[in-house]
Scaffold this motif. Structure first.
Motif, PDB file in Angstrom:
ATOM      1  N   SER A  89       0.806  -1.222   0.000  1.00 61.51           N
ATOM      2  CA  SER A  89       0.000   0.000   0.000  1.00 61.51           C
ATOM      3  C   SER A  89       0.841   1.274   0.000  1.00 61.51           C
ATOM      4  O   SER A  89       0.324   2.351  -0.275  1.00 61.51           O
ATOM      5  CB  SER A  89      -0.949   0.007   1.204  1.00 61.51           C
ATOM      6  OG  SER A  89      -0.229   0.139   2.413  1.00 61.51           O
ATOM      7  N   LYS A  90       2.142   1.147   0.326  1.00 66.82           N
ATOM      8  CA  LYS A  90       2.993   2.348   0.404  1.00 66.82           C
ATOM      9  C   LYS A  90       4.028   2.432  -0.726  1.00 66.82           C
ATOM     10  O   LYS A  90       4.892   3.299  -0.721  1.00 66.82           O
ATOM     11  CB  LYS A  90       3.746   2.357   1.748  1.00 66.82           C
ATOM     12  CG  LYS A  90       2.863   2.318   2.988  1.00 66.82           C
ATOM     13  CD  LYS A  90       2.295   3.695   3.296  1.00 66.82           C
ATOM     14  CE  LYS A  90       1.652   3.736   4.686  1.00 66.82           C
ATOM     15  NZ  LYS A  90       0.377   2.958   4.730  1.00 66.82           N
ATOM     16  N   VAL A  91       3.946   1.492  -1.659  1.00 63.34           N
ATOM     17  CA  VAL A  91       4.932   1.500  -2.762  1.00 63.34           C
ATOM     18  C   VAL A  91       4.736   2.724  -3.661  1.00 63.34           C
ATOM     19  O   VAL A  91       5.700   3.315  -4.158  1.00 63.34           O
ATOM     20  CB  VAL A  91       4.823   0.205  -3.602  1.00 63.34           C
ATOM     21  CG1 VAL A  91       5.761   0.241  -4.810  1.00 63.34           C
ATOM     22  CG2 VAL A  91       5.102  -1.030  -2.746  1.00 63.34           C
ATOM     23  N   PHE A  92       3.469   3.088  -3.833  1.00 66.15           N
ATOM     24  CA  PHE A  92       3.147   4.224  -4.703  1.00 66.15           C
ATOM     25  C   PHE A  92       2.362   5.269  -3.903  1.00 66.15           C
ATOM     26  O   PHE A  92       1.860   4.991  -2.813  1.00 66.15           O
ATOM     27  CB  PHE A  92       2.253   3.756  -5.874  1.00 66.15           C
ATOM     28  CG  PHE A  92       2.826   2.625  -6.669  1.00 66.15           C
ATOM     29  CD1 PHE A  92       3.829   2.847  -7.598  1.00 66.15           C
ATOM     30  CD2 PHE A  92       2.348   1.319  -6.508  1.00 66.15           C
ATOM     31  CE1 PHE A  92       4.353   1.791  -8.347  1.00 66.15           C
ATOM     32  CE2 PHE A  92       2.865   0.266  -7.252  1.00 66.15           C
ATOM     33  CZ  PHE A  92       3.868   0.510  -8.173  1.00 66.15           C
ATOM     34  N   LYS A  93       2.237   6.449  -4.473  1.00 63.15           N
ATOM     35  CA  LYS A  93       1.335   7.456  -3.907  1.00 63.15           C
ATOM     36  C   LYS A  93      -0.078   7.131  -4.411  1.00 63.15           C
ATOM     37  O   LYS A  93      -0.308   7.092  -5.628  1.00 63.15           O
ATOM     38  CB  LYS A  93       1.782   8.850  -4.339  1.00 63.15           C
ATOM     39  CG  LYS A  93       1.022   9.946  -3.639  1.00 63.15           C
ATOM     40  CD  LYS A  93       1.708  11.299  -3.755  1.00 63.15           C
ATOM     41  CE  LYS A  93       0.872  12.340  -3.021  1.00 63.15           C
ATOM     42  NZ  LYS A  93       1.354  13.706  -3.274  1.00 63.15           N
ATOM     43  N   VAL A  94      -0.970   6.876  -3.480  1.00 62.71           N
ATOM     44  CA  VAL A  94      -2.314   6.412  -3.840  1.00 62.71           C
ATOM     45  C   VAL A  94      -3.295   7.585  -3.861  1.00 62.71           C
ATOM     46  O   VAL A  94      -3.220   8.474  -3.015  1.00 62.71           O
ATOM     47  CB  VAL A  94      -2.783   5.343  -2.820  1.00 62.71           C
ATOM     48  CG1 VAL A  94      -4.211   4.897  -3.115  1.00 62.71           C
ATOM     49  CG2 VAL A  94      -1.837   4.138  -2.842  1.00 62.71           C
ATOM     50  N   PHE A  95      -4.174   7.580  -4.867  1.00 64.20           N
ATOM     51  CA  PHE A  95      -5.265   8.576  -4.863  1.00 64.20           C
ATOM     52  C   PHE A  95      -6.575   7.885  -5.231  1.00 64.20           C
ATOM     53  O   PHE A  95      -6.582   6.725  -5.664  1.00 64.20           O
ATOM     54  CB  PHE A  95      -4.952   9.761  -5.794  1.00 64.20           C
ATOM     55  CG  PHE A  95      -5.169   9.495  -7.261  1.00 64.20           C
ATOM     56  CD1 PHE A  95      -4.257   8.748  -8.007  1.00 64.20           C
ATOM     57  CD2 PHE A  95      -6.294  10.002  -7.925  1.00 64.20           C
ATOM     58  CE1 PHE A  95      -4.452   8.515  -9.359  1.00 64.20           C
ATOM     59  CE2 PHE A  95      -6.501   9.773  -9.281  1.00 64.20           C
ATOM     60  CZ  PHE A  95      -5.572   9.032  -9.997  1.00 64.20           C
ATOM     61  N   TYR A  96      -7.672   8.603  -5.023  1.00 68.81           N
ATOM     62  CA  TYR A  96      -9.001   8.056  -5.279  1.00 68.81           C
ATOM     63  C   TYR A  96      -9.807   9.035  -6.120  1.00 68.81           C
ATOM     64  O   TYR A  96      -9.624  10.254  -6.007  1.00 68.81           O
ATOM     65  CB  TYR A  96      -9.743   7.807  -3.957  1.00 68.81           C
ATOM     66  CG  TYR A  96      -9.061   6.776  -3.091  1.00 68.81           C
ATOM     67  CD1 TYR A  96      -9.441   5.438  -3.127  1.00 68.81           C
ATOM     68  CD2 TYR A  96      -8.009   7.131  -2.246  1.00 68.81           C
ATOM     69  CE1 TYR A  96      -8.796   4.483  -2.345  1.00 68.81           C
ATOM     70  CE2 TYR A  96      -7.350   6.182  -1.457  1.00 68.81           C
ATOM     71  CZ  TYR A  96      -7.756   4.864  -1.524  1.00 68.81           C
ATOM     72  OH  TYR A  96      -7.109   3.919  -0.759  1.00 68.81           O
ATOM     73  N   GLY A  97     -10.696   8.504  -6.933  1.00 66.86           N
ATOM     74  CA  GLY A  97     -11.668   9.324  -7.639  1.00 66.86           C
ATOM     75  C   GLY A  97     -12.948   9.360  -6.817  1.00 66.86           C
ATOM     76  O   GLY A  97     -12.908   9.561  -5.597  1.00 66.86           O
ATOM     77  N   SER A  98     -14.070   9.108  -7.462  1.00 64.78           N
ATOM     78  CA  SER A  98     -15.347   9.179  -6.744  1.00 64.78           C
ATOM     79  C   SER A  98     -15.653   7.886  -5.983  1.00 64.78           C
ATOM     80  O   SER A  98     -16.595   7.840  -5.205  1.00 64.78           O
ATOM     81  CB  SER A  98     -16.480   9.495  -7.731  1.00 64.78           C
ATOM     82  OG  SER A  98     -16.601   8.454  -8.680  1.00 64.78           O
ATOM     83  N   ILE A  99     -14.862   6.852  -6.195  1.00 70.50           N
ATOM     84  CA  ILE A  99     -15.121   5.554  -5.561  1.00 70.50           C
ATOM     85  C   ILE A  99     -14.044   5.288  -4.511  1.00 70.50           C
ATOM     86  O   ILE A  99     -12.870   5.115  -4.862  1.00 70.50           O
ATOM     87  CB  ILE A  99     -15.105   4.407  -6.609  1.00 70.50           C
ATOM     88  CG1 ILE A  99     -16.001   4.735  -7.810  1.00 70.50           C
ATOM     89  CG2 ILE A  99     -15.484   3.071  -5.964  1.00 70.50           C
ATOM     90  CD1 ILE A  99     -17.469   4.791  -7.534  1.00 70.50           C
ATOM     91  N   ASP A 100     -14.428   5.220  -3.259  1.00 68.85           N
ATOM     92  CA  ASP A 100     -13.399   5.081  -2.214  1.00 68.85           C
ATOM     93  C   ASP A 100     -12.891   3.645  -2.060  1.00 68.85           C
ATOM     94  O   ASP A 100     -11.999   3.375  -1.267  1.00 68.85           O
ATOM     95  CB  ASP A 100     -13.899   5.640  -0.869  1.00 68.85           C
ATOM     96  CG  ASP A 100     -15.128   4.922  -0.364  1.00 68.85           C
ATOM     97  OD1 ASP A 100     -15.509   3.888  -0.961  1.00 68.85           O
ATOM     98  OD2 ASP A 100     -15.725   5.384   0.625  1.00 68.85           O
ATOM     99  N   LYS A 101     -13.442   2.720  -2.843  1.00 71.59           N
ATOM    100  CA  LYS A 101     -12.947   1.338  -2.837  1.00 71.59           C
ATOM    101  C   LYS A 101     -12.014   1.073  -4.022  1.00 71.59           C
ATOM    102  O   LYS A 101     -11.716  -0.081  -4.332  1.00 71.59           O
ATOM    103  CB  LYS A 101     -14.113   0.357  -2.939  1.00 71.59           C
ATOM    104  CG  LYS A 101     -15.115   0.427  -1.815  1.00 71.59           C
ATOM    105  CD  LYS A 101     -16.358  -0.363  -2.224  1.00 71.59           C
ATOM    106  CE  LYS A 101     -17.412  -0.364  -1.150  1.00 71.59           C
ATOM    107  NZ  LYS A 101     -18.639  -1.055  -1.621  1.00 71.59           N
TER     108      LYS A 101
END
Lengths: 185, 185
Positions: free
Chosen positions: B93-105
């Motif tokens: 989960s920390k390998v990349f910078k994570v972002f979300y659009g309209s779906i939090d899953k």
């Protein structure tokens, strides 16, 4: 990095291949951007997804075989042509030089450097499409793209399609299942 | 052209993408060469095919969403890494910078120039694989790869995989649904 929401688009480039099948007793060919791998093992499986409106679907189901012919950049015009006209109206059996491997129901295109014979193993029925999943039965590659019996992808320039254009395969960018090992703790 | 029968191999290059999903409450990422289009219309459908041994499958089925993150050549090492190690043993989960659009899953990778959120519409169960067919819900592209809101594929260098290597997308080779018109009688 700032992002733009561009809509509901599968942005990217996928293989541009020419599917082959016998239809009403004649070889027929259809350009597709919807081809890819399903599984390399235990038997190599690939798919093509074909709109139900196409002439080719009945031939695949009747004969139980289809072929995947992968053109290189020198074949762009004919590749595009067989995607523009339907076998229902135009006899496409003479557009290319056709050859066969061990399956006489599986016509292949000599001008394409990669030819894959697929035995239909499953059809997934969607509202507008049929996904034909095929087991790879035998694969032919132009001799001048091989090192002995080993295909060398860098010697082939398989076409890709995306964003309304055809693209060449570019330079090698790294080694798979190898370059990431440096990060494994 | 002389041909060589090279065996039962799906010779060629296919998209090298990183599938994302929430698994046990955390973003997880997995590199795949088995991604592609199913249908552009009426709703854009894509697929990923994932071996059942993988950690990701349960998360996709539980949440009903997956993402397709398409790296460019500068991300080869990390792309390869998340294909080498399993989320069962390593927290990715920390390998990349994570972002979300309209779906939090639906976790996405900021470092990838193309990010596609897919709603699971159908799962095809094969002996070793699950094919997840997803409807494209929203697509993000790096702003510097767009002309306004239009993604420009030539500005992106999406990775491909084939023959044990990663490849860049190369030069434009032609225009689709156009170059073949000269042959239509």
């Amino acid at each position: 990095m700032e992002k733009v929401m561009v809509g509901k688009i599968a942005v990217g480039a996928t293989p541009a291949v020419i599917a082959g099948a016998m239809v009403n007793g004649k070889p027929n060919f259809l350009t597709l951007g919807n081809y890819g791998g399903i599984s390399p093992r235990p038997v190599p499986l690939v798919y093509i997804s074909v709109n139900k409106a196409h002439y080719t679907n009945a031939g695949i189901k009747e004969n139980g075989y289809f072929t995947v012919n992968w053109p290189s950049k020198d074949l762009v015009q004919k590749t595009d042509y067989v995607g523009l006209v339907s076998g229902r109206n135009v006899d496409k059996s003479k557009v290319f030089k056709v050859f066969y491997g061990s399956i006489d129901k599986a016509p292949m295109i000599e001008e394409c450097p990669i030819n894959i014979v697929c035995k239909l193993s499953q059809t997934v029925d969607l509202p507008t499409q049929e996904i034909f999943i095929g087991e790879v039965v035998e694969t032919f590659v132009n001799k001048d793209c091989c090192d002995g019996n080993r295909p060398v992808l860098g010697n082939i320039t398989p076409l890709l399609i995306g964003g309304g254009a055809y693209w060449e395969l570019g330079k090698k960018a790294g080694d798979a299942f190898k370059d990431g090992k440096a990060l494994v703790k």
